[in-house]
Design a protein around this motif. Structure first.
Motif, PDB file in Angstrom:
ATOM      1  N   ILE A  24      13.887  32.169  49.949  1.00 29.76           N
ATOM      2  CA  ILE A  24      14.515  33.220  50.770  1.00 29.76           C
ATOM      3  C   ILE A  24      15.214  34.243  49.880  1.00 29.76           C
ATOM      4  O   ILE A  24      15.144  35.459  50.125  1.00 29.76           O
ATOM      5  CB  ILE A  24      15.512  32.580  51.759  1.00 29.76           C
ATOM      6  N   ALA A  25      15.860  33.764  48.815  1.00 31.33           N
ATOM      7  CA  ALA A  25      16.562  34.677  47.902  1.00 31.33           C
ATOM      8  C   ALA A  25      15.587  35.640  47.232  1.00 31.33           C
ATOM      9  O   ALA A  25      15.820  36.855  47.173  1.00 31.33           O
ATOM     10  CB  ALA A  25      17.325  33.870  46.850  1.00 31.33           C
ATOM     11  N   LEU A  26      14.486  35.111  46.721  1.00 30.08           N
ATOM     12  CA  LEU A  26      13.489  35.971  46.065  1.00 30.08           C
ATOM     13  C   LEU A  26      12.870  36.951  47.059  1.00 30.08           C
ATOM     14  O   LEU A  26      12.653  38.124  46.748  1.00 30.08           O
ATOM     15  CB  LEU A  26      12.400  35.107  45.429  1.00 30.08           C
ATOM     16  N   THR A  27      12.594  36.444  48.252  1.00 27.17           N
ATOM     17  CA  THR A  27      12.023  37.329  49.276  1.00 27.17           C
ATOM     18  C   THR A  27      12.977  38.463  49.601  1.00 27.17           C
ATOM     19  O   THR A  27      12.570  39.626  49.689  1.00 27.17           O
ATOM     20  CB  THR A  27      11.717  36.521  50.547  1.00 27.17           C
ATOM     21  N   LEU A  28      14.255  38.136  49.758  1.00 26.98           N
ATOM     22  CA  LEU A  28      15.242  39.173  50.065  1.00 26.98           C
ATOM     23  C   LEU A  28      15.323  40.208  48.940  1.00 26.98           C
ATOM     24  O   LEU A  28      15.326  41.422  49.193  1.00 26.98           O
ATOM     25  CB  LEU A  28      16.614  38.534  50.287  1.00 26.98           C
ATOM     26  N   ALA A 355      20.443  33.996  51.141  1.00 24.66           N
ATOM     27  CA  ALA A 355      20.707  35.433  51.254  1.00 24.66           C
ATOM     28  C   ALA A 355      21.790  35.875  50.276  1.00 24.66           C
ATOM     29  O   ALA A 355      21.696  36.961  49.691  1.00 24.66           O
ATOM     30  CB  ALA A 355      21.112  35.770  52.683  1.00 24.66           C
ATOM     31  N   VAL A 356      22.815  35.035  50.089  1.00 31.26           N
ATOM     32  CA  VAL A 356      23.874  35.383  49.137  1.00 31.26           C
ATOM     33  C   VAL A 356      23.296  35.522  47.731  1.00 31.26           C
ATOM     34  O   VAL A 356      23.578  36.483  46.996  1.00 31.26           O
ATOM     35  CB  VAL A 356      24.990  34.321  49.170  1.00 31.26           C
ATOM     36  N   ILE A 357      22.458  34.548  47.362  1.00 34.46           N
ATOM     37  CA  ILE A 357      21.796  34.636  46.048  1.00 34.46           C
ATOM     38  C   ILE A 357      20.860  35.840  46.001  1.00 34.46           C
ATOM     39  O   ILE A 357      20.775  36.563  45.000  1.00 34.46           O
ATOM     40  CB  ILE A 357      21.018  33.330  45.767  1.00 34.46           C
ATOM     41  N   GLY A 358      20.157  36.071  47.120  1.00 37.37           N
ATOM     42  CA  GLY A 358      19.196  37.170  47.168  1.00 37.37           C
ATOM     43  C   GLY A 358      19.836  38.531  47.021  1.00 37.37           C
ATOM     44  O   GLY A 358      19.256  39.433  46.414  1.00 37.37           O
ATOM     45  N   GLY A 386      17.292  44.299  54.435  1.00 34.14           N
ATOM     46  CA  GLY A 386      16.592  43.115  53.945  1.00 34.14           C
ATOM     47  C   GLY A 386      17.265  41.842  54.417  1.00 34.14           C
ATOM     48  O   GLY A 386      16.594  40.866  54.794  1.00 34.14           O
ATOM     49  N   LEU A 387      18.602  41.846  54.405  1.00 39.52           N
ATOM     50  CA  LEU A 387      19.356  40.672  54.869  1.00 39.52           C
ATOM     51  C   LEU A 387      19.049  40.386  56.334  1.00 39.52           C
ATOM     52  O   LEU A 387      18.791  39.230  56.714  1.00 39.52           O
ATOM     53  CB  LEU A 387      20.848  40.933  54.677  1.00 39.52           C
ATOM     54  N   ALA A 388      19.053  41.426  57.157  1.00 40.64           N
ATOM     55  CA  ALA A 388      18.764  41.245  58.583  1.00 40.64           C
ATOM     56  C   ALA A 388      17.346  40.722  58.790  1.00 40.64           C
ATOM     57  O   ALA A 388      17.105  39.852  59.642  1.00 40.64           O
ATOM     58  CB  ALA A 388      18.951  42.574  59.311  1.00 40.64           C
ATOM     59  N   ILE A 389      16.413  41.211  57.991  1.00 39.20           N
ATOM     60  CA  ILE A 389      15.009  40.793  58.149  1.00 39.20           C
ATOM     61  C   ILE A 389      14.831  39.311  57.825  1.00 39.20           C
ATOM     62  O   ILE A 389      14.212  38.561  58.580  1.00 39.20           O
ATOM     63  CB  ILE A 389      14.100  41.670  57.263  1.00 39.20           C
ATOM     64  N   VAL A 390      15.388  38.856  56.675  1.00 41.02           N
ATOM     65  CA  VAL A 390      15.163  37.459  56.294  1.00 41.02           C
ATOM     66  C   VAL A 390      15.919  36.503  57.212  1.00 41.02           C
ATOM     67  O   VAL A 390      15.437  35.390  57.504  1.00 41.02           O
ATOM     68  CB  VAL A 390      15.536  37.217  54.815  1.00 41.02           C
ATOM     69  N   MET A 391      17.107  36.903  57.679  1.00 42.01           N
ATOM     70  CA  MET A 391      17.844  36.030  58.587  1.00 42.01           C
ATOM     71  C   MET A 391      17.113  35.904  59.925  1.00 42.01           C
ATOM     72  O   MET A 391      17.004  34.804  60.487  1.00 42.01           O
ATOM     73  CB  MET A 391      19.257  36.576  58.801  1.00 42.01           C
ATOM     74  N   ALA A 392      16.612  37.032  60.417  1.00 40.97           N
ATOM     75  CA  ALA A 392      15.856  36.993  61.669  1.00 40.97           C
ATOM     76  C   ALA A 392      14.564  36.206  61.492  1.00 40.97           C
ATOM     77  O   ALA A 392      14.157  35.432  62.373  1.00 40.97           O
ATOM     78  CB  ALA A 392      15.550  38.420  62.124  1.00 40.97           C
ATOM     79  N   LEU A 393      13.924  36.387  60.328  1.00 42.21           N
ATOM     80  CA  LEU A 393      12.690  35.653  60.048  1.00 42.21           C
ATOM     81  C   LEU A 393      12.941  34.146  60.071  1.00 42.21           C
ATOM     82  O   LEU A 393      12.132  33.379  60.615  1.00 42.21           O
ATOM     83  CB  LEU A 393      12.144  36.080  58.681  1.00 42.21           C
TER      84      LEU A 393
END
Length: 417
Positions: A24-28, A355-358, A386-393
């Motif tokens: 998730i971090a890398l994706t973000l 997400a924090v790491i990302g 980006g944060l909103a996208i990965v959290m929603a994902l």
């Protein structure tokens, strides 16, 4: 629902938790920067050139056996050939105006340099970088740029010279962006500037609202609107003509133009791509930007799909492992919604950690791109997007296995005792 049981459960699956959080971090990090790159490229493509781009095309041609010297006789013969072409093109039905020019916005053929307010200033020490457009008294009307101060060139202002003649023009017209940089008080008209370290002054007689530079290369990224227009016909064995037609007449004029020019002088070469509408020039100029935007979009979609698949797979695995535990909780009175929310909250904790790491990775990656590829700093809104996208994902991806877990019946607890 309390967090300690969830955290205790996650501690039993440290490897899986760490791997999905890092994914998730890398994706973000990548998605944030990819979205920023896409926006930057799209913004470049959409910015106006300052011209009226409709009904505009360009002709490039080369004479065969034309004089190649810089002596006065050769120069005047070349100039006469050029003016014959202009007269023939301007006489064509459907043509509004024609001007010779060394280049035009987005063409990719640039004459660049710097201008200064003091004579003899070193080229690198100039007050502003710029590109130069050369043409006659019809250049402004042909390009369709808007004159906002001063006056246009007239026929007596225009001089001719060879490609190798570095004589600076007596007068120039500049864009508002360049005028504001050189003369912040807004009084550029009548002032002088010095081109490329020259000691001869060039007087500013006009100011146009906007005219983009002639290339989209990175070296002009800091001065995309700094343009100087000089009243000069360049004489050589190669020439460019910019043609503006009446509405709806461009295709017919483009088809007829080669025959008209060959009739004036058959000793010339016009390549297959020697006559191009400006729409093609624009499309060619931004081909790389559009390609990069599409590539970044595809990379984002693939990364998000892989991350979603990882979350679904890992959660499904955990649901299978906790089948009996879920059955016991259902037998003790837990509702389906409690089970569903348990897995959603569990995913929220993992995604939040990632997400924090990302966010840190995203900022670091942007710094690397700034240092190595002249990118600008990424605004916070892209990180938040980006944060909103990965959290929603994460929540969407975990929903299916979580719902399957919520459907585990209480009787499962008795079957496994």
């Amino acid at each position: 629902m309390t967090l300690p049981p969830i955290i205790a459960a996650l501690r039993k699956h440290k490897a899986g938790v760490v791997l999905i959080a890092l994914q998730i971090a890398l994706t973000l990090a990548i998605v944030c920067n990819a979205i920023f790159i896409i926006y930057t490229r799209v913004d470049n493509v959409r910015r106006p050139t300052g011209m009226d781009e409709r009904n505009l095309f360009m002709i490039e041609q080369q004479w065969v056996g034309a004089p190649s010297g810089d002596d006065p006789v050769s120069l005047q013969k070349l100039d006469a050939m050029l003016r014959e072409d202009l007269a023939a093109l301007r006489a064509m039905p459907g043509v509004e105006s024609v001007s010779p020019s060394n280049s035009m916005p987005l063409l990719g053929s640039s004459w660049g340099g710097s201008v200064a307010l003091k004579p003899g200033t070193d080229l690198r020490g100039g007050d502003a970088r710029t590109v130069y457009y050369l043409g006659d008294e019809q250049l402004l009307s042909t390009l369709g740029v808007h004159l906002i101060a001063g006056r246009n060139f007239n026929a007596t202002d225009v001089v001719n010279r060879s490609f190798r003649d570095n004589t600076q023009p007596d007068m120039v017209i500049v864009t508002k962006a360049l005028a504001d940089k050189l003369f912040p008080q807004g009084d550029a008209i009548g002032k002088v500037l010095y081109i490329d370290g020259a000691t001869k002054p060039s007087t500013i007689i006009g100011e146009v609202a906007r005219l983009q530079v002639s290339t989209t290369s990175s070296w002009v990224s800091n001065f995309p609107w700094n343009s100087v227009i000089a009243p000069v016909r360049m004489d050589g064995n190669f020439s460019r003509y910019i043609v503006r037609t009446k509405p709806g007449q461009m295709d017919a004029v483009m088809r007829a133009a080669p025959n008209v020019l060959y009739k004036v002088n058959p000793m010339r070469v016009i390549a297959d791509d020697g006559i191009r509408p400006f729409a093609d020039i624009r499309a060619e100029a931004y081909r790389a930007d559009i390609g990069m935007a599409v590539l970044m979009g595809v990379v984002c979609l693939i990364l998000l799909a892989v991350t979603a698949a990882g979350i679904v797979g890992l959660t499904s695995f955990w649901v299978g492992q906790r089948h009996r535990q879920i059955g016991v909780r259902r037998a003790l009175g837990a509702k389906k919604s409690d089970i569903l929310h348990y897995f959603q909250l569990e995913n929220l904790l993992i995604a939040g950690t990632g997400a924090v790491i990302g966010i840190a990775l995203a900022v670091g990656l942007n710094r690397v791109l700034m240092l190595n590829f002249a990118m600008s700093a990424m605004p916070v809104v892209y990180v938040l997007s980006g944060l909103a996208i990965v959290m929603a994902l994460g929540q969407v991806a975990v929903f299916v296995p979580a719902r399957r877990a919520s459907n585990v019946p209480p009787v499962v607890a008795t079957r496994t005792v």
